[in-house]
Motif scaffolding. Structure first.
Motif, PDB file in Angstrom:
ATOM      1  N   ALA A  52       0.839  -1.207   0.000  1.00  0.00           N
ATOM      2  CA  ALA A  52       0.000   0.000   0.000  1.00  0.00           C
ATOM      3  C   ALA A  52       0.872   1.254   0.000  1.00  0.00           C
ATOM      4  N   GLU A  53       1.979   1.221   0.752  1.00  0.00           N
ATOM      5  CA  GLU A  53       2.887   2.378   0.783  1.00  0.00           C
ATOM      6  C   GLU A  53       3.499   2.628  -0.596  1.00  0.00           C
ATOM      7  N   VAL A  54       3.930   1.557  -1.253  1.00  0.00           N
ATOM      8  CA  VAL A  54       4.550   1.733  -2.572  1.00  0.00           C
ATOM      9  C   VAL A  54       3.522   2.284  -3.571  1.00  0.00           C
ATOM     10  N   ARG A  55       2.288   1.786  -3.496  1.00  0.00           N
ATOM     11  CA  ARG A  55       1.243   2.281  -4.423  1.00  0.00           C
ATOM     12  C   ARG A  55       0.948   3.762  -4.177  1.00  0.00           C
ATOM     13  N   ARG A  56       0.874   4.145  -2.911  1.00  0.00           N
ATOM     14  CA  ARG A  56       0.651   5.564  -2.585  1.00  0.00           C
ATOM     15  C   ARG A  56       1.790   6.413  -3.142  1.00  0.00           C
ATOM     16  N   GLU A  57       3.027   5.926  -2.954  1.00  0.00           N
ATOM     17  CA  GLU A  57       4.193   6.667  -3.419  1.00  0.00           C
ATOM     18  C   GLU A  57       4.178   6.783  -4.944  1.00  0.00           C
ATOM     19  N   LEU A  58       3.795   5.707  -5.630  1.00  0.00           N
ATOM     20  CA  LEU A  58       3.725   5.743  -7.098  1.00  0.00           C
ATOM     21  C   LEU A  58       2.717   6.805  -7.559  1.00  0.00           C
ATOM     22  N   ALA A  59       1.577   6.870  -6.866  1.00  0.00           N
ATOM     23  CA  ALA A  59       0.545   7.850  -7.239  1.00  0.00           C
ATOM     24  C   ALA A  59       1.045   9.273  -6.986  1.00  0.00           C
ATOM     25  N   ARG A  60       1.749   9.444  -5.854  1.00  0.00           N
ATOM     26  CA  ARG A  60       2.259  10.759  -5.492  1.00  0.00           C
ATOM     27  C   ARG A  60       3.316  11.224  -6.497  1.00  0.00           C
ATOM     28  N   ARG A  61       4.060  10.268  -7.044  1.00  0.00           N
ATOM     29  CA  ARG A  61       5.141  10.611  -7.967  1.00  0.00           C
ATOM     30  C   ARG A  61       4.672  10.802  -9.400  1.00  0.00           C
ATOM     31  N   GLU A  62       3.471  10.337  -9.718  1.00  0.00           N
ATOM     32  CA  GLU A  62       3.047  10.304 -11.116  1.00  0.00           C
ATOM     33  C   GLU A  62       3.193  11.651 -11.840  1.00  0.00           C
ATOM     34  N   PRO A  63       2.769  12.771 -11.239  1.00  0.00           N
ATOM     35  CA  PRO A  63       2.918  14.042 -11.991  1.00  0.00           C
ATOM     36  C   PRO A  63       4.377  14.375 -12.321  1.00  0.00           C
ATOM     37  N   ASP A  64       5.283  14.143 -11.379  1.00  0.00           N
ATOM     38  CA  ASP A  64       6.699  14.424 -11.651  1.00  0.00           C
ATOM     39  C   ASP A  64       7.274  13.422 -12.653  1.00  0.00           C
ATOM     40  N   SER A  65       6.809  12.198 -12.562  1.00  0.00           N
ATOM     41  CA  SER A  65       7.262  11.186 -13.507  1.00  0.00           C
ATOM     42  C   SER A  65       6.888  11.606 -14.934  1.00  0.00           C
ATOM     43  N   ALA A  66       5.662  12.065 -15.097  1.00  0.00           N
ATOM     44  CA  ALA A  66       5.191  12.501 -16.429  1.00  0.00           C
ATOM     45  C   ALA A  66       5.918  13.763 -16.883  1.00  0.00           C
ATOM     46  N   ALA A  67       6.204  14.646 -15.937  1.00  0.00           N
ATOM     47  CA  ALA A  67       6.792  15.937 -16.305  1.00  0.00           C
ATOM     48  C   ALA A  67       8.299  15.866 -16.535  1.00  0.00           C
ATOM     49  N   TYR A  68       8.996  15.039 -15.775  1.00  0.00           N
ATOM     50  CA  TYR A  68      10.471  15.110 -15.796  1.00  0.00           C
ATOM     51  C   TYR A  68      11.169  13.820 -16.223  1.00  0.00           C
ATOM     52  N   ILE A  69      10.562  12.668 -15.931  1.00  0.00           N
ATOM     53  CA  ILE A  69      11.284  11.412 -16.215  1.00  0.00           C
ATOM     54  C   ILE A  69      10.947  10.907 -17.624  1.00  0.00           C
ATOM     55  N   ARG A  70       9.678  10.687 -17.898  1.00  0.00           N
ATOM     56  CA  ARG A  70       9.316  10.093 -19.187  1.00  0.00           C
ATOM     57  C   ARG A  70       9.746  10.927 -20.393  1.00  0.00           C
ATOM     58  N   PRO A  71       9.776  12.268 -20.291  1.00  0.00           N
ATOM     59  CA  PRO A  71      10.226  13.045 -21.480  1.00  0.00           C
ATOM     60  C   PRO A  71      11.676  12.756 -21.874  1.00  0.00           C
ATOM     61  N   GLN A  72      12.457  12.165 -20.974  1.00  0.00           N
ATOM     62  CA  GLN A  72      13.850  11.860 -21.326  1.00  0.00           C
ATOM     63  C   GLN A  72      13.937  10.751 -22.372  1.00  0.00           C
ATOM     64  N   ARG A  73      12.831   9.994 -22.509  1.00  0.00           N
ATOM     65  CA  ARG A  73      12.780   8.893 -23.481  1.00  0.00           C
ATOM     66  C   ARG A  73      13.189   9.355 -24.878  1.00  0.00           C
ATOM     67  N   ARG A  74      12.784  10.570 -25.236  1.00  0.00           N
ATOM     68  CA  ARG A  74      13.015  10.985 -26.616  1.00  0.00           C
ATOM     69  C   ARG A  74      14.482  11.292 -26.916  1.00  0.00           C
ATOM     70  N   PHE A  75      15.311  11.366 -25.896  1.00  0.00           N
ATOM     71  CA  PHE A  75      16.724  11.681 -26.118  1.00  0.00           C
ATOM     72  C   PHE A  75      17.615  10.440 -26.173  1.00  0.00           C
ATOM     73  N   ALA A  76      17.019   9.253 -26.008  1.00  0.00           N
ATOM     74  CA  ALA A  76      17.840   8.040 -25.965  1.00  0.00           C
ATOM     75  C   ALA A  76      18.168   7.553 -27.369  1.00  0.00           C
ATOM     76  N   ASP A  77      19.378   7.015 -27.532  1.00  0.00           N
ATOM     77  CA  ASP A  77      19.723   6.362 -28.795  1.00  0.00           C
ATOM     78  C   ASP A  77      18.902   5.083 -28.963  1.00  0.00           C
ATOM     79  N   ILE A  78      18.659   4.410 -27.846  1.00  0.00           N
ATOM     80  CA  ILE A  78      17.904   3.158 -27.867  1.00  0.00           C
ATOM     81  C   ILE A  78      16.869   3.194 -26.749  1.00  0.00           C
ATOM     82  N   VAL A  79      15.608   2.914 -27.106  1.00  0.00           N
ATOM     83  CA  VAL A  79      14.562   2.781 -26.091  1.00  0.00           C
ATOM     84  C   VAL A  79      14.272   1.296 -25.939  1.00  0.00           C
TER      85      VAL A  79
END
Lengths: 311, 311
Positions: free
Chosen positions: A162-189
């Motif tokens: 339950a703690e991990v799920r809460r943390e995942l939900a809390r992180r989702e906006p930052d994940s979408a804003a800062y982590i996932r956009p890095q995908r487009r800069f990789a040579d290999i996904v």
């Protein structure tokens, strides 16, 4: 003394640098570990760059920041350390104790000829991307990543599901804003997932999907496929999320072991130059073997070796 | 991506850098604090570079190393950080908790226009010395330093006098081998001590003796002395420990306050360019005022300002 400054200092040999970016629990460590083992500990430095926190856990919580927010991290220092490693210099890396949420004794790291950097932010800025020879982003389907993160954090880090799920939900906006956009800069996904058409038999390893961007020169896959690797993998052109056409290599988890081994060996002939296939390739976190993972790791080793041969 | 590396990154404005070296308890902090206050907190970064320990206290003790041994410190990282500061770059400085003997959260430091670095090792290597515009070594008589260190460590750090004395004895070989030899690399050697001929009245502040090496251009002291400062100070040529002739400025602790203030004001006219004399100058650790200390600090401010005017 009038400022006779040493602006740079003696420069070490430049290592070959690989970035493995991706969200928390996306399988970066599993991918990187086999690579490091294949290269050998005396020639490879593995670094996780997720310890550049500006605050400890209690302070971050009071400020309502997640560890995924650039504001919560000294990303300029992470960049500086990547630059130093890239010119062969040692660093004193901060160490964050993920169990306690506080800081520990910093770690002295001197780059060996190969440096594998994994973390949440290695592809975040232009300056940090410029430090790498090859860049990878690990991008499993979110549902699968959540399952992996829950497994890891409840067994290895002492949290409840339950703690991990809460943390995942809390992180989702930052994940979408800062982590996932890095995908487009990789040579290999890299994406590990069950086949979308449900064709994987039960217990088969995940299928690997590799988007191969033209920012690096990939191995001669077409000739491998012509040599009979077609039962285990296929190569096609797809339209990526950003609208661009891109090569996609799929290595099927459902392939029979003897079919899967064929391209792994053929690729290793290009990469290994006569050496045995290292044992660590394809080893999953639970110890099981995955041929799609092994082939993915061989692809990355191919690029690292290319860098050496080209210098 | 073929290694498009950023070897240096954007370079900030270069600060003026002052080193204050010297053994533990030699009065570095007292000297540096008044300077920092005079420059003002918004224009000055003060750093102690004694936190680059390779081990925590328990490990060091098990290895029978003192904190004064280069082997017990990451001096290459200290050098790297000094170089980064000298080109205007931020650092993430390790933080050692001197009470607990363990590490704490590292400190993010961005250099302001003036950087005052104090510590045991800033003049240890050629590379680190090259980062500074002005270098000072504080060199009180050993007996006086022991007394100062005992006072500080028994009041501020929770040790008994016997413990501090034992520690001083244990450190003596490393002090002789690694710390005191740095004295010869300083532009200015500062020694606070009672007058050798016993001429100081009881309660007078220590006399300051400054060896002024020709590696920097000193203020026009001869003309100050001609203008009536002779009651408070004298200038002569002496033979230093290493056999070289060197200018020695003495500022007498026994001087009457009105005599001592005269050269302090005259020197401030050169340094301060119309500003008031800052209050922090001359403040001792116990809050008392010392004119010899104030004049010493003015001498250092003179050099720091020279660096600014010359750029």
């Amino acid at each position: 003394m009038t400022a006779a400054r040493a602006a740079g200092g003696p420069v070490g040999a430049r290592p070959v640098m690989l970035a493995v970016g991706g969200d928390s629990g996306s399988g970066k460590t599993t991918l990187a570990r086999g690579l490091a083992e294949a290269i050998g500990p005396r020639r490879c430095t593995s670094i996780c760059v997720d310890d550049y926190h500006r605050y400890d856990r209690a302070q971050r919580s009071a400020l309502r920041l997640t560890a995924l927010s650039p504001q919560a991290n000294h990303l300029d220092i992470m960049e500086q350390h990547l630059q130093l490693l890239a010119i062969g210099q040692p660093i004193l890396k901060p160490v964050y104790d993920h169990r306690r949420g506080t800081f520990a004794r910093p770690e002295y790291l001197r780059p060996r000829p190969f440096v594998i950097v994994e973390g949440l932010f290695p592809l975040f800025s232009k300056l940090s991307r410029a430090c790498f020879d090859v860049t990878v982003f690990v991008d499993p389907p979110e549902e699968l990543r959540h399952r992996w993160k829950i497994r890891r954090d409840t067994t290895g880090r002492g949290y409840t599901e339950a703690e991990v799920r809460r943390e995942l939900a809390r992180r989702e906006p930052d994940s979408a804003a800062y982590i996932r956009p890095q995908r487009r800069f990789a040579d290999i996904v890299v994406r590990f997932a069950p086949a979308q058409d449900g064709s994987d038999p039960p217990g088969a390893p995940s299928t690997a999907e590799l988007l191969l961007r033209p920012t690096v020169q990939h191995p001669p896959l077409a000739s491998l496929l012509a040599d009979g690797a077609g039962a285990a993998m296929d190569l096609g052109v797809v339209r990526d999320d950003d609208g661009n056409a891109v090569d996609r290599l799929r290595v099927h988890g459902r392939a029979a072991p003897e079919d899967a081994r064929l391209p792994a060996r053929a690729l290793w002939e290009v990469v290994g130059r006569g050496r045995e296939i290292p044992r660590g390739l394809g080893r999953l976190a639970d110890g099981a073997h995955s041929e799609p993972l092994a082939i993915t790791q061989e692809m990355l080793l191919f690029h690292l070796m290319q860098e050496v041969y080209q210098r």
